[in-house]
Design a protein around this motif. Structure first.
Motif, PDB file in Angstrom:
ATOM      1  N   THR A  25       0.832  -1.210   0.000  1.00  0.00           N
ATOM      2  CA  THR A  25       0.000   0.000   0.000  1.00  0.00           C
ATOM      3  C   THR A  25       0.862   1.253   0.000  1.00  0.00           C
ATOM      4  N   LEU A  26       1.932   1.238   0.785  1.00  0.00           N
ATOM      5  CA  LEU A  26       2.839   2.387   0.825  1.00  0.00           C
ATOM      6  C   LEU A  26       3.465   2.617  -0.548  1.00  0.00           C
ATOM      7  N   PHE A  27       3.886   1.543  -1.194  1.00  0.00           N
ATOM      8  CA  PHE A  27       4.445   1.643  -2.542  1.00  0.00           C
ATOM      9  C   PHE A  27       3.425   2.257  -3.501  1.00  0.00           C
ATOM     10  N   ALA A  28       2.179   1.771  -3.441  1.00  0.00           N
ATOM     11  CA  ALA A  28       1.143   2.263  -4.351  1.00  0.00           C
ATOM     12  C   ALA A  28       0.850   3.744  -4.108  1.00  0.00           C
ATOM     13  N   LEU A  29       0.831   4.158  -2.855  1.00  0.00           N
ATOM     14  CA  LEU A  29       0.603   5.574  -2.544  1.00  0.00           C
ATOM     15  C   LEU A  29       1.739   6.437  -3.081  1.00  0.00           C
ATOM     16  N   HIS A  30       2.962   5.973  -2.900  1.00  0.00           N
ATOM     17  CA  HIS A  30       4.108   6.734  -3.398  1.00  0.00           C
ATOM     18  C   HIS A  30       4.108   6.810  -4.921  1.00  0.00           C
ATOM     19  N   GLN A  31       3.643   5.755  -5.575  1.00  0.00           N
ATOM     20  CA  GLN A  31       3.584   5.771  -7.033  1.00  0.00           C
ATOM     21  C   GLN A  31       2.597   6.820  -7.540  1.00  0.00           C
ATOM     22  N   LEU A  72      -4.904  -3.762  -4.711  1.00  0.00           N
ATOM     23  CA  LEU A  72      -5.025  -4.988  -5.500  1.00  0.00           C
ATOM     24  C   LEU A  72      -3.662  -5.374  -6.062  1.00  0.00           C
ATOM     25  N   VAL A  73      -3.250  -6.596  -5.777  1.00  0.00           N
ATOM     26  CA  VAL A  73      -1.956  -7.111  -6.222  1.00  0.00           C
ATOM     27  C   VAL A  73      -2.198  -8.253  -7.198  1.00  0.00           C
ATOM     28  N   SER A  74      -1.339  -8.366  -8.192  1.00  0.00           N
ATOM     29  CA  SER A  74      -1.459  -9.473  -9.147  1.00  0.00           C
ATOM     30  C   SER A  74      -1.640 -10.783  -8.380  1.00  0.00           C
ATOM     31  N   PRO A  75      -2.648 -11.582  -8.744  1.00  0.00           N
ATOM     32  CA  PRO A  75      -2.998 -12.774  -7.951  1.00  0.00           C
ATOM     33  C   PRO A  75      -1.833 -13.702  -7.649  1.00  0.00           C
ATOM     34  N   GLU A  76      -0.940 -13.887  -8.617  1.00  0.00           N
ATOM     35  CA  GLU A  76       0.149 -14.839  -8.393  1.00  0.00           C
ATOM     36  C   GLU A  76       1.168 -14.329  -7.370  1.00  0.00           C
ATOM     37  N   PHE A  77       1.216 -12.988  -7.182  1.00  0.00           N
ATOM     38  CA  PHE A  77       2.161 -12.421  -6.220  1.00  0.00           C
ATOM     39  C   PHE A  77       1.505 -12.124  -4.874  1.00  0.00           C
ATOM     40  N   GLU A  78       0.189 -12.103  -4.849  1.00  0.00           N
ATOM     41  CA  GLU A  78      -0.529 -11.743  -3.633  1.00  0.00           C
ATOM     42  C   GLU A  78      -0.243 -12.735  -2.510  1.00  0.00           C
ATOM     43  N   ASP A  88       7.682 -14.032  -0.308  1.00  0.00           N
ATOM     44  CA  ASP A  88       8.896 -13.365  -0.782  1.00  0.00           C
ATOM     45  C   ASP A  88       8.611 -12.051  -1.510  1.00  0.00           C
ATOM     46  N   PHE A  89       7.333 -11.663  -1.579  1.00  0.00           N
ATOM     47  CA  PHE A  89       6.996 -10.441  -2.313  1.00  0.00           C
ATOM     48  C   PHE A  89       6.372  -9.428  -1.360  1.00  0.00           C
ATOM     49  N   TYR A  90       7.041  -8.273  -1.230  1.00  0.00           N
ATOM     50  CA  TYR A  90       6.555  -7.214  -0.355  1.00  0.00           C
ATOM     51  C   TYR A  90       6.331  -5.903  -1.102  1.00  0.00           C
ATOM     52  N   TYR A  91       6.961  -5.761  -2.243  1.00  0.00           N
ATOM     53  CA  TYR A  91       6.809  -4.598  -3.116  1.00  0.00           C
ATOM     54  C   TYR A  91       7.601  -4.888  -4.387  1.00  0.00           C
ATOM     55  N   PRO A  92       7.293  -4.226  -5.479  1.00  0.00           N
ATOM     56  CA  PRO A  92       8.080  -4.427  -6.697  1.00  0.00           C
ATOM     57  C   PRO A  92       9.458  -3.770  -6.552  1.00  0.00           C
ATOM     58  N   ALA A 127       4.704  -8.016 -11.691  1.00  0.00           N
ATOM     59  CA  ALA A 127       3.757  -7.748 -10.602  1.00  0.00           C
ATOM     60  C   ALA A 127       3.119  -6.369 -10.778  1.00  0.00           C
ATOM     61  N   LYS A 128       1.825  -6.311 -10.608  1.00  0.00           N
ATOM     62  CA  LYS A 128       1.086  -5.056 -10.699  1.00  0.00           C
ATOM     63  C   LYS A 128       0.384  -4.785  -9.369  1.00  0.00           C
ATOM     64  N   ILE A 129       0.519  -3.553  -8.896  1.00  0.00           N
ATOM     65  CA  ILE A 129      -0.168  -3.135  -7.672  1.00  0.00           C
ATOM     66  C   ILE A 129      -1.037  -1.936  -8.007  1.00  0.00           C
ATOM     67  N   ASN A 130      -2.320  -2.088  -7.797  1.00  0.00           N
ATOM     68  CA  ASN A 130      -3.273  -1.020  -8.095  1.00  0.00           C
ATOM     69  C   ASN A 130      -3.924  -0.526  -6.812  1.00  0.00           C
ATOM     70  N   LEU A 131      -3.915   0.768  -6.639  1.00  0.00           N
ATOM     71  CA  LEU A 131      -4.551   1.396  -5.483  1.00  0.00           C
ATOM     72  C   LEU A 131      -5.953   1.835  -5.896  1.00  0.00           C
TER      73      LEU A 131
END
Length: 275
Positions: free
Chosen positions: A19-25, A153-159, A163-167, A191-195
């Motif tokens: 979420t922090l990554f998505a907000l910063h983006q 929303l995170v790509s389902p395979e990475f959700e 080992d995945f915390y941010y791109p 990986a896609k992260i959508n806010l």
């Protein structure tokens, strides 16, 4: 304006960094992070995010060139749900636990929306569905025009992948699992992260000042919104009847005149006492 991220989190602490990554983006500044969680959730956050040596929260800040001093976030910003005896809950599994959770969400929402120079970003992406629902209820009671509700929303395979915390800036290959639980490998650049901003209807402006002095339970807040109209007494002389609360009573002229006399005396006494 101070921007505060308030999130509910279960056993997947990566929701915070995602979420922090998505907000910063989206160029949204975050000045402080606060989390509502359980005892197990707190342990996971402290171990995987806030470890000074290899915590993913500090890894993210370092990798993206963000000064840790600009965001207030530490173990004291992780708020666990407790019972009436102050014992931290391991899980939110029953009705009673949900009541304690809702109480905590209301307390935190009230606390951070109390000051006019703050904007709260409410994240409902983590934890059980009831955790998201409870935080949303708190937003509807205390949310202001400058506050926002987000789902990440995170790509389902990475959700929820361990080992995945941010791109990361440099794509890395991590192990994933398919629907049958079989391992395969994929680069994080996919990986896609959508806010996703979510609208909400707030009743804060309808609450009295007394209701906004301290956190209240939902029943108390809702009851404060019920304002019954003062019933009017109608004396209809031509029709020789009295109407009160949608009920009618026919009277003889003499009784109606006497009733009207006392009613006017009562009205005049009320005016005199008011002045």
């Amino acid at each position: 304006m101070k921007n505060i991220l308030l999130a509910v989190v279960g056993l997947t602490p990566q929701v915070i960094t995602e979420t922090l990554f998505a907000l910063h983006q989206e160029d949204r500044r975050v000045d402080a992070i606060h989390v509502i969680t359980t005892r197990e959730g707190k342990e996971g956050i402290n171990a995987s995010l806030l470890s000074l040596w290899d915590g993913y929260y500090y890894r993210y800040l370092k990798e993206y060139g963000i000064d840790p001093g600009v965001i207030a976030f530490g173990p004291d910003h992780v708020h666990t749900v407790t019972d009436d005896n102050g014992i931290e809950l391991d899980d939110i599994a029953g009705e009673e636990e949900n009541e304690w959770l809702l109480k905590k969400c209301l307390e935190m929402a009230f606390r951070f929306t109390k000051e006019p120079d703050t904007a709260v970003f409410f994240s409902i992406a983590g934890g059980r569905k009831t955790m998201s629902a409870c935080l949303m209820i708190a937003v509807q009671f205390y949310g202001r025009p400058q506050d926002r509700v987000y789902h990440c929303l995170v790509s389902p395979e990475f959700e929820s992948n361990r080992d995945f915390y941010y791109p990361p800036r440099d794509s890395a290959t991590i192990e994933l699992r398919d629907k049958e639980g079989q391992p395969y490998f994929k680069e994080t650049r996919y990986a896609k992260i959508n806010l996703v901003p979510l609208p909400f209807v707030s009743i804060r402006n309808q609450l009295s000042d007394a209701m906004l002095r301290e956190p209240k339970d939902p029943a108390c807040l809702l009851l404060s919104l019920i304002r019954e109209e003062i019933p009017l007494l109608l004396i209809d002389l031509p029709q020789r009847k009295v109407v009160y609360k949608k009920r009618e009573a026919d009277m003889t002229p003499s009784r109606l005149a006497l009733y009207a006399f006392f009613a006017m005396r009562k009205r005049d006494c009320s005016k005199d006492s008011a002045t």
